[in-house]
Motif scaffolding. Structure first.
Motif, PDB file in Angstrom:
ATOM      1  N   THR A  97       0.832  -1.205   0.000  1.00  0.00           N
ATOM      2  CA  THR A  97       0.000   0.000   0.000  1.00  0.00           C
ATOM      3  C   THR A  97       0.867   1.256   0.000  1.00  0.00           C
ATOM      4  O   THR A  97       0.658   2.173  -0.801  1.00  0.00           O
ATOM      5  CB  THR A  97      -0.941   0.008   1.216  1.00  0.00           C
ATOM      6  OG1 THR A  97      -1.792  -1.137   1.151  1.00  0.00           O
ATOM      7  CG2 THR A  97      -1.792   1.262   1.243  1.00  0.00           C
ATOM      8  N   PHE A  98       1.859   1.307   0.890  1.00  0.00           N
ATOM      9  CA  PHE A  98       2.752   2.471   0.944  1.00  0.00           C
ATOM     10  C   PHE A  98       3.590   2.576  -0.325  1.00  0.00           C
ATOM     11  O   PHE A  98       3.749   3.665  -0.888  1.00  0.00           O
ATOM     12  CB  PHE A  98       3.655   2.388   2.182  1.00  0.00           C
ATOM     13  CG  PHE A  98       3.022   2.893   3.436  1.00  0.00           C
ATOM     14  CD1 PHE A  98       3.373   4.127   3.964  1.00  0.00           C
ATOM     15  CD2 PHE A  98       2.057   2.149   4.103  1.00  0.00           C
ATOM     16  CE1 PHE A  98       2.786   4.607   5.129  1.00  0.00           C
ATOM     17  CE2 PHE A  98       1.465   2.613   5.272  1.00  0.00           C
ATOM     18  CZ  PHE A  98       1.822   3.846   5.788  1.00  0.00           C
ATOM     19  N   LEU A  99       4.131   1.446  -0.768  1.00  0.00           N
ATOM     20  CA  LEU A  99       4.967   1.443  -1.963  1.00  0.00           C
ATOM     21  C   LEU A  99       4.160   1.833  -3.199  1.00  0.00           C
ATOM     22  O   LEU A  99       4.600   2.642  -4.027  1.00  0.00           O
ATOM     23  CB  LEU A  99       5.588   0.060  -2.156  1.00  0.00           C
ATOM     24  CG  LEU A  99       6.521  -0.126  -3.356  1.00  0.00           C
ATOM     25  CD1 LEU A  99       7.722   0.801  -3.253  1.00  0.00           C
ATOM     26  CD2 LEU A  99       6.989  -1.587  -3.443  1.00  0.00           C
ATOM     27  N   GLY A 100       2.960   1.275  -3.316  1.00  0.00           N
ATOM     28  CA  GLY A 100       2.120   1.580  -4.462  1.00  0.00           C
ATOM     29  C   GLY A 100       1.734   3.046  -4.522  1.00  0.00           C
ATOM     30  O   GLY A 100       1.760   3.673  -5.588  1.00  0.00           O
ATOM     31  N   ALA A 101       1.368   3.612  -3.372  1.00  0.00           N
ATOM     32  CA  ALA A 101       1.013   5.035  -3.331  1.00  0.00           C
ATOM     33  C   ALA A 101       2.207   5.892  -3.715  1.00  0.00           C
ATOM     34  O   ALA A 101       2.078   6.871  -4.479  1.00  0.00           O
ATOM     35  CB  ALA A 101       0.500   5.403  -1.946  1.00  0.00           C
ATOM     36  N   ALA A 102       3.393   5.562  -3.200  1.00  0.00           N
ATOM     37  CA  ALA A 102       4.591   6.345  -3.501  1.00  0.00           C
ATOM     38  C   ALA A 102       4.950   6.250  -4.982  1.00  0.00           C
ATOM     39  O   ALA A 102       5.274   7.265  -5.626  1.00  0.00           O
ATOM     40  CB  ALA A 102       5.757   5.871  -2.641  1.00  0.00           C
ATOM     41  N   LEU A 103       4.888   5.045  -5.538  1.00  0.00           N
ATOM     42  CA  LEU A 103       5.214   4.879  -6.956  1.00  0.00           C
ATOM     43  C   LEU A 103       4.197   5.567  -7.850  1.00  0.00           C
ATOM     44  O   LEU A 103       4.548   6.147  -8.888  1.00  0.00           O
ATOM     45  CB  LEU A 103       5.311   3.391  -7.297  1.00  0.00           C
ATOM     46  CG  LEU A 103       6.535   2.659  -6.746  1.00  0.00           C
ATOM     47  CD1 LEU A 103       6.446   1.168  -7.040  1.00  0.00           C
ATOM     48  CD2 LEU A 103       7.822   3.238  -7.339  1.00  0.00           C
ATOM     49  N   LEU A 104       2.927   5.512  -7.466  1.00  0.00           N
ATOM     50  CA  LEU A 104       1.894   6.199  -8.244  1.00  0.00           C
ATOM     51  C   LEU A 104       2.165   7.701  -8.275  1.00  0.00           C
ATOM     52  O   LEU A 104       2.071   8.351  -9.324  1.00  0.00           O
ATOM     53  CB  LEU A 104       0.510   5.913  -7.659  1.00  0.00           C
ATOM     54  CG  LEU A 104      -0.670   6.588  -8.374  1.00  0.00           C
ATOM     55  CD1 LEU A 104      -0.745   6.161  -9.836  1.00  0.00           C
ATOM     56  CD2 LEU A 104      -1.982   6.259  -7.650  1.00  0.00           C
ATOM     57  N   ALA A 105       2.519   8.262  -7.118  1.00  0.00           N
ATOM     58  CA  ALA A 105       2.857   9.687  -7.056  1.00  0.00           C
ATOM     59  C   ALA A 105       4.090   9.987  -7.904  1.00  0.00           C
ATOM     60  O   ALA A 105       4.136  10.983  -8.634  1.00  0.00           O
ATOM     61  CB  ALA A 105       3.077  10.113  -5.612  1.00  0.00           C
ATOM     62  N   ALA A 106       5.094   9.107  -7.821  1.00  0.00           N
ATOM     63  CA  ALA A 106       6.337   9.324  -8.568  1.00  0.00           C
ATOM     64  C   ALA A 106       6.102   9.285 -10.076  1.00  0.00           C
ATOM     65  O   ALA A 106       6.758  10.018 -10.834  1.00  0.00           O
ATOM     66  CB  ALA A 106       7.368   8.265  -8.174  1.00  0.00           C
ATOM     67  N   GLN A 107       5.160   8.457 -10.508  1.00  0.00           N
ATOM     68  CA  GLN A 107       4.913   8.299 -11.941  1.00  0.00           C
ATOM     69  C   GLN A 107       3.793   9.200 -12.461  1.00  0.00           C
ATOM     70  O   GLN A 107       3.437   9.124 -13.633  1.00  0.00           O
ATOM     71  CB  GLN A 107       4.596   6.836 -12.231  1.00  0.00           C
ATOM     72  CG  GLN A 107       5.774   5.909 -11.977  1.00  0.00           C
ATOM     73  CD  GLN A 107       5.434   4.437 -12.107  1.00  0.00           C
ATOM     74  OE1 GLN A 107       4.441   4.079 -12.736  1.00  0.00           O
ATOM     75  NE2 GLN A 107       6.248   3.576 -11.502  1.00  0.00           N
ATOM     76  N   SER A 108       3.267  10.045 -11.591  1.00  0.00           N
ATOM     77  CA  SER A 108       2.186  10.964 -12.000  1.00  0.00           C
ATOM     78  C   SER A 108       2.743  12.382 -12.079  1.00  0.00           C
ATOM     79  O   SER A 108       2.358  13.275 -11.330  1.00  0.00           O
ATOM     80  CB  SER A 108       1.028  10.892 -11.001  1.00  0.00           C
ATOM     81  OG  SER A 108       0.508   9.587 -10.923  1.00  0.00           O
ATOM     82  N   GLU A 109       3.679  12.561 -12.995  1.00  0.00           N
ATOM     83  CA  GLU A 109       4.358  13.849 -13.122  1.00  0.00           C
ATOM     84  C   GLU A 109       3.363  14.963 -13.453  1.00  0.00           C
ATOM     85  O   GLU A 109       2.497  14.810 -14.310  1.00  0.00           O
ATOM     86  CB  GLU A 109       5.427  13.774 -14.217  1.00  0.00           C
ATOM     87  CG  GLU A 109       6.335  14.981 -14.269  1.00  0.00           C
ATOM     88  CD  GLU A 109       7.484  14.804 -15.250  1.00  0.00           C
ATOM     89  OE1 GLU A 109       8.174  15.798 -15.518  1.00  0.00           O
ATOM     90  OE2 GLU A 109       7.687  13.670 -15.730  1.00  0.00           O
ATOM     91  N   GLY A 110       3.479  16.066 -12.740  1.00  0.00           N
ATOM     92  CA  GLY A 110       2.603  17.208 -12.984  1.00  0.00           C
ATOM     93  C   GLY A 110       1.286  17.141 -12.249  1.00  0.00           C
ATOM     94  O   GLY A 110       0.473  18.064 -12.364  1.00  0.00           O
ATOM     95  N   ILE A 111       1.044  16.058 -11.514  1.00  0.00           N
ATOM     96  CA  ILE A 111      -0.210  15.914 -10.759  1.00  0.00           C
ATOM     97  C   ILE A 111       0.099  16.051  -9.275  1.00  0.00           C
ATOM     98  O   ILE A 111       0.934  15.322  -8.736  1.00  0.00           O
ATOM     99  CB  ILE A 111      -0.878  14.550 -11.035  1.00  0.00           C
ATOM    100  CG1 ILE A 111      -1.153  14.380 -12.533  1.00  0.00           C
ATOM    101  CG2 ILE A 111      -2.181  14.422 -10.244  1.00  0.00           C
ATOM    102  CD1 ILE A 111      -1.683  13.006 -12.905  1.00  0.00           C
ATOM    103  N   GLU A 112      -0.549  16.993  -8.626  1.00  0.00           N
ATOM    104  CA  GLU A 112      -0.314  17.204  -7.205  1.00  0.00           C
ATOM    105  C   GLU A 112      -0.808  16.002  -6.388  1.00  0.00           C
ATOM    106  O   GLU A 112      -1.760  15.308  -6.783  1.00  0.00           O
ATOM    107  CB  GLU A 112      -1.033  18.466  -6.720  1.00  0.00           C
ATOM    108  CG  GLU A 112      -0.539  19.749  -7.365  1.00  0.00           C
ATOM    109  CD  GLU A 112       0.892  20.079  -6.975  1.00  0.00           C
ATOM    110  OE1 GLU A 112       1.328  19.644  -5.886  1.00  0.00           O
ATOM    111  OE2 GLU A 112       1.576  20.759  -7.761  1.00  0.00           O
ATOM    112  N   ILE A 113      -0.164  15.769  -5.255  1.00  0.00           N
ATOM    113  CA  ILE A 113      -0.565  14.664  -4.392  1.00  0.00           C
ATOM    114  C   ILE A 113      -2.019  14.837  -3.944  1.00  0.00           C
ATOM    115  O   ILE A 113      -2.776  13.858  -3.838  1.00  0.00           O
ATOM    116  CB  ILE A 113       0.384  14.554  -3.184  1.00  0.00           C
ATOM    117  CG1 ILE A 113       1.773  14.112  -3.669  1.00  0.00           C
ATOM    118  CG2 ILE A 113      -0.146  13.561  -2.145  1.00  0.00           C
ATOM    119  CD1 ILE A 113       2.837  14.076  -2.604  1.00  0.00           C
TER     120      ILE A 113
END
Length: 278
Positions: free
Chosen positions: A213-229
């Motif tokens: 869950t933590f890893l997936g959320a972090a990777l999703l944020a990392a791969q969503s360039e230009g999208i705010e958390i």
């Protein structure tokens, strides 16, 4: 482009703890620095033997030998051991040497008193550097800033994201948010895992669910360039839904305030350590 001098530089570590082991691993695996150009000293032999066996680096019995032989000297000891490690040696650094301190809480004015010669750098890696996913912050008053910045990238780029900070306040913030912050994240992960286990899942399954869950959320944020958390959060939150109910409770309980207080408490402790080192 890598600095061509890197192939000929000798890198020395005073202290052979966990962070030294992580930094040595990153350097050796980058293949930019020859293992026999890395030298390590330590108070006890056990960790030195482990490093030599695992990475084929050289070991030295005395800290003085590291200073005498190396172009870059990395002082990787705890703040309370810093003065002892350099006792009687502070006048032996040369002007050309890069001297890197990993000691948390020892500011530049204190470092300059103990090491009056050499080109000083403060460096703060965090423990995910061990797996090449670290945040490695540094600062230096050196006038040849381009050379120092390039060298830090070359030396530590294999351990994660290397970044320069401008002043002591930023350095402290990086240390607390990324280095101490790793411990804060683990604290939250323990709560997560405990809650899942209380619902009947096996411990190993609870651990795996938490990590993913933590890893997936972090990777999703990392791969969503230009999208705010905040926007990513809104995409999993429907009005009056399950996620919204949980988030409302978190905000009512002032989780943000609790985290901010934790950050500030860590900052206060850092300042206390700094005062004892002056």
């Amino acid at each position: 482009m890598k600095n061509p001098l890197l192939k000929t530089m000798k890198i020395g570590f005073i202290g052979a703890g966990n962070m030294t082991q992580a930094l040595v691993k990153g350097m050796v695996e980058s293949k930019e620095i020859r293992p026999d150009h890395i030298m390590v000293s330590n108070r006890t032999q056990g960790k030195l033997l482990k490093l030599a066996e695992q990475f084929q680096v050289q070991t030295r019995a005395h800290n003085q030998e590291i200073i005498a032989e190396c172009d870059v000297v990395i002082i990787a000891v705890k703040p309370q051991d810093f003065s002892t490690a350099l006792e009687g040696l502070t006048g032996q650094f040369s002007d050309h040497q890069i001297v890197i301190s990993l000691a948390a809480g020892i500011p530049f004015d204190s470092l300059e008193k103990q090491i009056p010669t050499g080109r000083l750098v403060r460096l703060m890696p965090n423990t995910p550097s061990i797996i090449g996913r670290g945040v490695i912050g540094f600062m230096s008053p050196d006038e040849d800033e381009g050379f120092v910045s390039s060298l830090m990238d070359d030396l530590f780029g294999g351990l994660g994201y290397v970044m320069k900070v401008d002043n002591e306040d930023q350095f402290e913030a990086l240390m607390i948010s990324c280095s101490s912050g790793t411990g804060f994240v683990f604290e939250m992960m323990m709560y997560w895992q405990d809650w899942i286990a209380e619902r009947g899942f096996a411990d190993d399954v609870s651990r795996k669910m938490t990590i993913e869950t933590f890893l997936g959320a972090a990777l999703l944020a990392a791969q969503s360039e230009g999208i705010e958390i905040e926007e990513l959060q809104s995409r999993v939150t429907s009005k009056k839904g399950v996620t919204a109910a949980g988030l409302t409770s978190m905000r009512e309980l002032e989780i943000e305030r609790g985290l901010r207080i934790s950050f500030e408490k860590a900052a206060m402790r850092s300042k206390e350590i700094s005062r004892t080192q002056k």
